[in-house]
Design a protein around this motif. Structure first.
Motif, short mmCIF file in Angstrom:
data_model
loop_
_atom_site.label_atom_id
_atom_site.label_comp_id
_atom_site.label_asym_id
_atom_site.label_seq_id
_atom_site.Cartn_x
_atom_site.Cartn_y
_atom_site.Cartn_z
N PRO A 1 12.62 57.07 17.95
CA PRO A 1 11.83 56.06 18.67
C PRO A 1 12.65 54.79 19.00
O PRO A 1 12.52 54.24 20.09
CB PRO A 1 10.70 55.76 17.69
N THR A 2 13.49 54.37 18.07
CA THR A 2 14.31 53.17 18.33
C THR A 2 15.30 53.42 19.47
O THR A 2 15.50 52.56 20.33
CB THR A 2 15.08 52.76 17.05
N ASP A 3 15.92 54.60 19.46
CA ASP A 3 16.83 54.96 20.56
C ASP A 3 16.09 54.90 21.89
O ASP A 3 16.61 54.39 22.89
CB ASP A 3 17.36 56.40 20.39
N ALA A 4 14.87 55.43 21.90
CA ALA A 4 14.08 55.48 23.13
C ALA A 4 13.79 54.07 23.65
O ALA A 4 13.87 53.82 24.86
CB ALA A 4 12.78 56.24 22.89
N ILE A 5 13.46 53.16 22.74
CA ILE A 5 13.18 51.78 23.15
C ILE A 5 14.43 51.14 23.73
O ILE A 5 14.38 50.44 24.77
CB ILE A 5 12.63 50.96 21.96
N LEU A 6 15.59 51.40 23.11
CA LEU A 6 16.85 50.84 23.62
C LEU A 6 17.19 51.43 25.00
O LEU A 6 17.58 50.70 25.92
CB LEU A 6 17.99 51.13 22.64
N ILE A 7 17.03 52.74 25.16
CA ILE A 7 17.33 53.38 26.44
C ILE A 7 16.41 52.85 27.53
O ILE A 7 16.85 52.52 28.64
CB ILE A 7 17.20 54.92 26.31
N GLY A 8 15.12 52.73 27.20
CA GLY A 8 14.16 52.19 28.16
C GLY A 8 14.44 50.73 28.51
O GLY A 8 14.34 50.34 29.68
N SER A 9 14.82 49.95 27.50
CA SER A 9 15.12 48.53 27.73
C SER A 9 16.31 48.35 28.66
O SER A 9 16.29 47.50 29.57
CB SER A 9 15.40 47.83 26.40
N ILE A 10 17.34 49.16 28.44
CA ILE A 10 18.52 49.08 29.31
C ILE A 10 18.17 49.53 30.72
O ILE A 10 18.59 48.92 31.71
CB ILE A 10 19.69 49.89 28.71
N LEU B 1 7.52 55.39 24.66
CA LEU B 1 8.17 54.14 24.23
C LEU B 1 9.20 53.68 25.25
O LEU B 1 9.33 52.47 25.52
CB LEU B 1 8.82 54.34 22.86
N ALA B 2 9.95 54.61 25.83
CA ALA B 2 10.94 54.24 26.84
C ALA B 2 10.27 53.64 28.08
O ALA B 2 10.75 52.66 28.66
CB ALA B 2 11.78 55.46 27.24
N ALA B 3 9.14 54.22 28.46
CA ALA B 3 8.39 53.70 29.62
C ALA B 3 7.91 52.27 29.35
O ALA B 3 8.06 51.38 30.19
CB ALA B 3 7.20 54.61 29.92
N ALA B 4 7.33 52.08 28.17
CA ALA B 4 6.82 50.75 27.82
C ALA B 4 7.95 49.72 27.77
O ALA B 4 7.82 48.60 28.31
CB ALA B 4 6.10 50.82 26.47
N ALA B 5 9.05 50.09 27.13
CA ALA B 5 10.20 49.17 27.02
C ALA B 5 10.77 48.85 28.41
O ALA B 5 11.11 47.70 28.70
CB ALA B 5 11.27 49.78 26.12
N GLY B 6 10.90 49.88 29.25
CA GLY B 6 11.43 49.67 30.60
C GLY B 6 10.59 48.68 31.38
O GLY B 6 11.12 47.78 32.05
N GLY B 7 9.27 48.83 31.30
CA GLY B 7 8.38 47.93 32.02
C GLY B 7 8.47 46.50 31.52
O GLY B 7 8.63 45.55 32.32
N VAL B 8 8.39 46.32 30.21
CA VAL B 8 8.41 44.97 29.63
C VAL B 8 9.72 44.26 29.93
O VAL B 8 9.75 43.09 30.35
CB VAL B 8 8.14 45.02 28.11
N VAL B 9 10.84 44.96 29.74
CA VAL B 9 12.15 44.33 29.95
C VAL B 9 12.38 44.02 31.43
O VAL B 9 12.88 42.94 31.78
CB VAL B 9 13.28 45.19 29.37
#
Length: 410
Positions: A291-300, A246-254
């Motif tokens: 999972p939510t934490d991971a999305i936030l960490i990846g997004s940042i 999830l962090a990888a996906a969020a990092g890429g999209v953001v």
């Protein structure tokens, strides 16, 4: 016995996945650089993994895991000790999760990664022999000593609130990242990178290969983080793989969204580095996050990547693959995130994370500077102008990666 076998097999699968990451790093690095330096980059990457394993066997493993020591430096002898019982059978009391041999091989795969990060940052203008000497010293001595401070039970592990780095945001990625900064500063930018003080794009020659490299690295991270559970525990391994993904996906999209908003173009390289930034960012606390934490960490992390790449350019540092932004800046962010998100979040944990980051920043920067500056003064670290313009493949190796497809590129 069945549990040991299950755990051990999982650890060996993860070891294979981390080994596979070296192909990912190689493809990413050649894809984001020019055709004329392909052989040179592949040679460096193959050298790193081969010499890295040998050095880790001879000195690194026992420097990193010295047993009882003063918390800063310890060494339990050269080579690997025999994990056999007096009857000649494998000693299964070594660990409940895996055998001595598996432990060595898994940790050895990590060791080589730190120098691979530096390889990307100095690509296209570093002399091969000084780089090889640097690799020997950094992977053989600096990485395992730094690793012992936390994973070997050193002073960062014995703080009142222990420093936490699950799979190496700092211990692997920042250790490579600090050396990359020092190396880039001492080496200088490639010819043509800065014109009248403004950064100029030097496009890589094969973005399909770079994309394949990132997807391989993402797959390899399942082993990098999943194996760091150090067992096949169903709850811990499955959560770790979910947060990693999830962090990888969020990092890429953001990173894609932020870079598009800033530069008005859909930049694939920024998208790819955003994925890697998310992966590096979650690595310190993958087992502690929801999972939510991971999305936030990846997004940042994805946001940080875009600004960090821009900052590296503003500082007139030339990093062809974005290694400093990905591994150092997102490594620092991921380490701090352990004190902000997840089960360990709190002011005491945050302070411990800062202490850890500062310790590695000072030690790795100083040792990298001493090694690279000494090499610069004695044998030189930069190729000549003609070698750089014509390509390192021909001058350093006498070979061409694409002999039937030659471009006159400068």
């Amino acid at each position: 016995m069945e549990l040991l076998t299950t755990n051990n097999v999982w650890m060996m699968i993860c070891t294979a996945l981390v080994f596979f990451m070296h192909l990912g790093f190689s493809l990413l690095e050649i894809g984001l650089t020019r055709q004329k330096n392909t052989i040179n980059i592949l040679f460096k990457n193959i050298f790193i993994v081969t010499i890295g394993l040998l050095l880790y066997c001879l000195v690194g493993f026992n420097l990193m895991y010295p047993g009882e020591f003063n918390g800063f430096l310890g060494f339990s002898g050269f080579g690997l000790s025999s994990p056999l019982t007096t009857e000649g059978a494998l000693d299964l009391t070594y660990n409940q999760g895996y055998t001595y041999w598996t432990d060595f091989l898994f940790q050895g795969m990590f060791a080589a990664t730190a120098a691979t990060i530096v390889s990307g940052a100095v690509a296209e203008r570093v002399k091969i022999v000084p780089f090889m000497i640097f690799t020997v010293l950094y992977v053989g001595l600096v990485y395992p000593i730094a690793g012992s401070w936390k994973w070997g039970g050193g002073f960062l592990q014995t703080l009142e609130t222990p420093f936490y780095d699950f799979a190496g945001s700092t211990l692997v990625h920042s250790v490579g990242g600090w050396a990359a900064v020092i190396a880039v500063c001492l080496l200088g930018p490639r010819i043509g990178k800065f014109k009248d003080g403004k950064p100029q794009a030097i496009p890589g020659h094969n973005l399909p290969l770079a994309t394949a490299g990132v997807l391989i690295l993402w797959l390899g991270w399942f082993g990098f983080n999943g194996g760091s559970v150090l067992s096949a525990d169903p709850a811990a391994t499955s959560l770790t793989l979910v947060t990693t993904c999830l962090a990888a996906a969020a990092g890429g999209v953001v990173a894609m969204l932020v870079s598009t908003a800033m530069y008005k173009n859909l930049d694939l390289t920024m998208f790819l580095n955003g994925i890697l930034g998310g992966l590096v960012g979650i690595t310190a606390g993958a087992d502690q996050m929801s999972p939510t934490d991971a999305i936030l960490i990846g997004s940042i992390a994805g946001t940080i990547i875009v600004f960090a790449v821009s900052l590296v350019d503003k500082l007139k540092l030339d990093d062809p693959v974005g290694a400093i932004a990905v591994h150092l800046v997102c490594g620092v962010w991921g380490t701090l995130a352990v004190g902000i998100f997840g089960k360990l979040a709190g002011i005491n944990q945050f302070i411990s994370q800062l202490i850890g980051i500062a310790s590695y920043a000072i030690f790795c920067s100083l040792t990298a500077f001493i090694i690279i500056y000494a090499l610069k003064k004695t044998m030189g670290i930069r190729v000549s102008e003609i070698e750089e313009l014509e390509g390192l493949d021909g001058h350093e190796h006498g070979m061409d990666a694409y002999p039937d497809f030659r471009l006159n590129e400068h």
